[in-house]
Structure formats: structure tokens, C-alpha cells
Design a protein around this motif. Sequence first.
Motif, short mmCIF file in Angstrom:
data_model
loop_
_atom_site.label_atom_id
_atom_site.label_comp_id
_atom_site.label_asym_id
_atom_site.label_seq_id
_atom_site.Cartn_x
_atom_site.Cartn_y
_atom_site.Cartn_z
N PRO A 173 0.79 -1.23 0.00
CA PRO A 173 0.00 0.00 0.00
C PRO A 173 0.83 1.28 0.00
CG PRO A 173 -0.71 -1.49 1.74
CD PRO A 173 0.48 -2.10 1.09
N THR A 174 2.05 1.23 0.46
CA THR A 174 2.85 2.44 0.54
C THR A 174 3.87 2.55 -0.60
OG1 THR A 174 4.42 1.33 2.00
CG2 THR A 174 2.64 2.60 3.04
N ALA A 175 3.81 1.65 -1.59
CA ALA A 175 4.77 1.70 -2.69
C ALA A 175 4.61 3.02 -3.43
CB ALA A 175 4.56 0.53 -3.64
N SER A 176 5.74 3.64 -3.71
CA SER A 176 5.69 4.88 -4.46
C SER A 176 6.84 4.93 -5.46
CB SER A 176 5.72 6.09 -3.53
OG SER A 176 6.92 6.15 -2.83
N ILE A 177 6.67 5.85 -6.40
CA ILE A 177 7.64 6.01 -7.48
C ILE A 177 7.56 7.46 -7.91
CG2 ILE A 177 6.06 5.47 -9.36
CD1 ILE A 177 8.35 3.56 -10.36
N PRO B 87 6.10 12.86 -7.06
CA PRO B 87 6.01 11.59 -6.31
C PRO B 87 4.59 11.03 -6.41
CG PRO B 87 6.82 13.40 -4.93
CD PRO B 87 6.34 14.00 -6.20
N CYS B 88 4.49 9.73 -6.71
CA CYS B 88 3.20 9.08 -6.89
C CYS B 88 3.15 7.76 -6.14
CB CYS B 88 2.96 8.76 -8.38
SG CYS B 88 2.85 10.19 -9.45
N TYR B 89 1.95 7.40 -5.74
CA TYR B 89 1.69 6.06 -5.20
C TYR B 89 1.39 5.15 -6.38
CZ TYR B 89 0.94 8.44 -0.75
OH TYR B 89 1.09 9.20 0.37
N ILE B 90 1.81 3.91 -6.28
CA ILE B 90 1.47 2.92 -7.30
C ILE B 90 0.13 2.32 -6.88
CG2 ILE B 90 2.11 0.76 -8.44
CD1 ILE B 90 5.06 1.48 -7.82
N GLU B 91 -0.90 2.68 -7.63
CA GLU B 91 -2.26 2.21 -7.32
C GLU B 91 -2.48 0.80 -7.86
OE1 GLU B 91 -5.10 3.81 -5.67
OE2 GLU B 91 -3.26 4.71 -4.88
N ARG B 92 -1.83 0.49 -8.97
CA ARG B 92 -2.06 -0.79 -9.63
C ARG B 92 -0.87 -1.09 -10.52
NH1 ARG B 92 -3.99 -5.49 -10.03
NH2 ARG B 92 -5.45 -5.98 -11.67
N SER B 93 -0.52 -2.37 -10.58
CA SER B 93 0.56 -2.83 -11.45
C SER B 93 0.05 -4.03 -12.24
CB SER B 93 1.76 -3.23 -10.58
OG SER B 93 2.77 -3.78 -11.37
N LEU B 94 0.27 -4.00 -13.54
CA LEU B 94 -0.17 -5.07 -14.43
C LEU B 94 0.94 -5.45 -15.39
CD1 LEU B 94 -3.51 -3.54 -15.73
CD2 LEU B 94 -3.35 -5.51 -14.24
N LEU C 189 -4.88 10.64 -12.37
CA LEU C 189 -4.16 9.38 -12.50
C LEU C 189 -3.27 9.40 -13.74
CD1 LEU C 189 -7.16 7.01 -11.74
CD2 LEU C 189 -5.28 7.57 -10.19
N PHE C 190 -2.14 8.73 -13.63
CA PHE C 190 -1.21 8.62 -14.75
C PHE C 190 -1.00 7.14 -15.04
CE2 PHE C 190 -0.13 12.68 -12.82
CZ PHE C 190 -0.05 13.51 -13.91
N PHE C 191 -0.86 6.82 -16.32
CA PHE C 191 -0.59 5.45 -16.72
C PHE C 191 0.79 5.42 -17.35
CE2 PHE C 191 -1.69 1.38 -18.77
CZ PHE C 191 -2.18 0.74 -17.64
N ALA C 192 1.65 4.54 -16.85
CA ALA C 192 3.03 4.50 -17.32
C ALA C 192 3.48 3.05 -17.51
CB ALA C 192 3.95 5.19 -16.31
N LYS C 193 4.55 2.90 -18.25
CA LYS C 193 5.18 1.58 -18.35
C LYS C 193 6.54 1.70 -17.67
CE LYS C 193 7.04 2.26 -22.98
NZ LYS C 193 6.96 1.85 -24.38
N MET C 194 6.98 0.60 -17.10
CA MET C 194 8.27 0.59 -16.42
C MET C 194 9.36 0.28 -17.44
SD MET C 194 7.38 1.44 -13.44
CE MET C 194 8.88 1.21 -12.52
N THR C 195 10.42 1.08 -17.40
CA THR C 195 11.55 0.87 -18.31
C THR C 195 12.45 -0.22 -17.72
OG1 THR C 195 12.94 2.53 -17.24
CG2 THR C 195 11.47 3.31 -19.02
#
Length: 188
Positions: A12-16, A27-34, A153-159
Motif C-alpha cells: 500500500p505504501t509503494a511509491s515512485i 512523487p506518486c503512489y502505485i495504485e495498480r501494477s499489471l 491518475l497517470f498510466f506508465a510503463k516501467m523501463t
Amino acid sequence: MFPSSEENDPAPTASITLTDETGRSLPCYIERSLFVGDIEYVLLLPEDSAIEIFAWQGEGDEEEAVPIEDDETIDQIFATAEAVLAEQNLILRRTAFALTVAGELPPVEDAELFTLESEEEGSELEPEQLQLLSNFYHQEQEYSIYTPLDPLLFFAKMTPTGKPELLSQEEFNKIQPLLEEQLFDEMD
């Protein structure tokens, strides 16, 4: 909002941190990872509340709110906006991709709501509800500071280096059906 899935949800506290081309960070919280294939996509929620500043143009019934988006105008009014928000114990920040405020927002009151309708022809966007935080004048121009009721909300891909990279509208449109398919599969 995306449904929960233990294997894809971060703590719940993951951020990036998102960074724009000027070097500003958000600074953002990661709400969802897919994962789609071997690419990880993340839905990000800024840690602080997004705000929008509008200038009021016209008079009487013809008065309309015009969003302030250009850096030059923001530079000119930033100190004044910062001071009026400080009176509410809110700290204005010039972050990547949006202005944000840190601190506890006042409770939502119906009298302080503003509905912003999209003026683009053929737009399927729902009207946006905004909460008034403050009004101020700068060089005889009236401005209003609002915060959206719906989260930004922002949608991003991880490099490969582990940094988030915002998706362009074209990339998002291309990947959206795959993401929806995966989400519906998880809901079954």
C-alpha cells in the motif's frame, strides 16, 4: 478504478517518482501494477492533490473560466497563488505534469463546486467536478484555484532501468484493449 489482485498489487505504501523533460518530479503512489507480456504497466496517483488555476474572462453571464496552462503565466502568478493557499495551510508545489498542493484539503461543499465541460467537438469526456480552494487577483485579473474531485491518475510503463515512462495517448489507445481483457479475466 482497477480491481485488486494480490499478485499484481504493490504494498500500500509503494511509491515512485515521475519526472518531466524539465527535470521536475512528481512523487506518486502505485495504485495498480499489471503485466502485459513482459512489460509492466502501472497506474499512478500523485501523493499530493492536483490543482488547476483558472482566469475569469468576460463579464456577467458571458464570464467563463479559462485554464492557465502556460509556464509564463504560472511563473507570474505562482507567488500569489502560493500565498493564498498558505492561508489554508496548503503548500503549492510546481511538480511534473501538474501543479499540486500538500496538506489537508477543506471538506467538499456543494456551494464551492464548479463543473467544467469539455468544449471539444465529439469529446466523450464526462464533465469534470472541481472544488474551489481560493480566489485571488494578480494585476487586476481574477483567478480561481480548484482541485478536481476525481483523482488525477497517470498510466506508465516501467523501463528496464525501473523508471516509469508515461504512455503517449497513442500508446495508451493501443494497449488499452489488452489491459481491459486482463482486468476482466481477473474479475472472473
